[in-house]
Enzyme design. Structure first.
Site: not given
Length: 347
Positions: A18-20, A46, A137, A164, A223, A245, A252
């Site tokens: 259900t996420g992006a 949920r 990403c 990003q 990372k 951000r 990005h």
């Protein structure tokens, strides 16, 4: 339709459906025609009971707490690091191969960290851990470009500034950017009580992604260094990054400065980058052409522009790189890992 009865086709689960990124995975399964003989949609409790459509068929969303991973061969995990740390071992113990889209296992020596265009050979055998890690990403488009440059000239150093998008934090990040932008226009000067972005991202840039480390760098910046070294097989590669951000919904961007071991000719550099798999060079014909998150047309390609060799140091040059962080930076890389696993008979 990619739902088949062929017993060689995998049974798949999407955890975080259900996420992006989960939604993008479903879209890519449909668009790329990934063949499967069963698909299960999984999320937190949920979201259990919701209905999602895959290839025109409606499927219920199962709670991960109740899901039996022995019913699937391949599980995509994109539900956050905490969920992966808890449930990926359950999935692998049940016999599933996991493609994980979090930091949880990326630096585990028994877990390959894979960008298929760079190190697909890591998929020739089933990983000892049962997990294949999907990189960060911003790391994915960077290493896809660095590969060809390293092979031709050798890379001494890369300095990267990222720009990003809010969708890097999924639906909540996008929703908060939109809400805070409306609030800033309607009530200028008032502080927005942000949850995802502090300070508010509306009409702002934030030079911090993820938590600060004792070095002064952030985890996101660390990372990119660690993951680039592991993917490219260059343990001493010098990559330093500032991750920022920006108030962009999706996509990005990266300003990348690279110094090579030998002098670089711009015309040859353009051709080397343009020859890389699924990369588009926008200033191949004119140096005035460049990609932006709002104008790139193909989310399945890495877009490069502003290619400039430094006249004072012919071993060094600048690139501007744009990639869709939900596809290139997450779901598409995961799907391409799955395609390689199937093609190589590794599942």
């Amino acid at each position: 339709m990619t739902l088949v009865t062929d017993p060689s086709a995998p049974r798949i689960a999407i955890v975080g459906a259900t996420g992006a990124v989960g939604g993008t995975l479903i879209d890519l399964i449909e668009r790329r025609g990934l063949r499967y003989r069963a698909v299960e949609l999984v999320a937190s409790a949920r979201s259990a009971g919701a209905e999602l459509t895959v290839d025109g068929r409606s499927y219920p969303v199962h709670a991960v707490e109740d899901f039996d991973f022995s019913t699937v061969d391949l599980a995509f995990f994109s539900a956050g690091t905490e969920a992966s740390e808890k449930w990926v071992p359950v999935a692998t113990a049940a016999g599933a191969v996991v493609i994980d889209n979090t930091i949880a296992f990326r630096m585990d020596p028994d877990t390959p960290l894979v960008v298929p265009q760079v190190n697909a050979h890591e998929l020739d055998r089933r990983p000892v851990s049962g997990v294949i890690a999907n990189p960060n990403c911003s790391t994915i488009p960077l290493v896809r470009v660095l590969r060809g440059i390293e092979e031709r000239w050798g890379v001494r150093q890369a300095v990267v500034s990222t720009y990003q998008a809010a969708s890097g934090l999924g639906h909540p990040g996008v929703d908060e950017l939109k809400e805070s932008s409306r609030a800033a226009l309607d009530h200028p000067g008032e502080e927005y009580p942000g949850k995802e972005f502090v300070p508010s991202l509306a009409f702002n840039v934030i030079p911090k992604i993820d938590r600060f480390l004792d070095t002064g760098f952030t985890l996101e910046e660390q990372k990119m260094l660690q993951e680039s070294r592991k993917i490219l097989g260059l343990p001493h590669l010098d990559v330093t990054t500032t991750c920022v951000r920006v108030p962009v919904v999706n996509g990005h961007s990266e300003a990348v400065w690279i110094e090579c071991q030998a002098p670089v000719d711009r015309a040859e550099l353009v051709e080397v980058i343009a020859a890389l798999p699924e990369v588009t060079v926008h200033d191949r014909e004119s140096p005035r052409e460049f990609p932006t998150p709002a104008t790139v047309k193909d989310p399945d390609r890495v877009h490069v522009g502003r290619i400039r060799v430094n006249p004072n140091n012919p071993r060094a040059f600048w690139l501007w790189v744009v990639a869709d962080n939900l596809t290139i930076g997450a779901a598409l890389n995961a799907i391409q890992i799955a395609e390689e696993l199937i093609a190589r008979g590794t599942l």
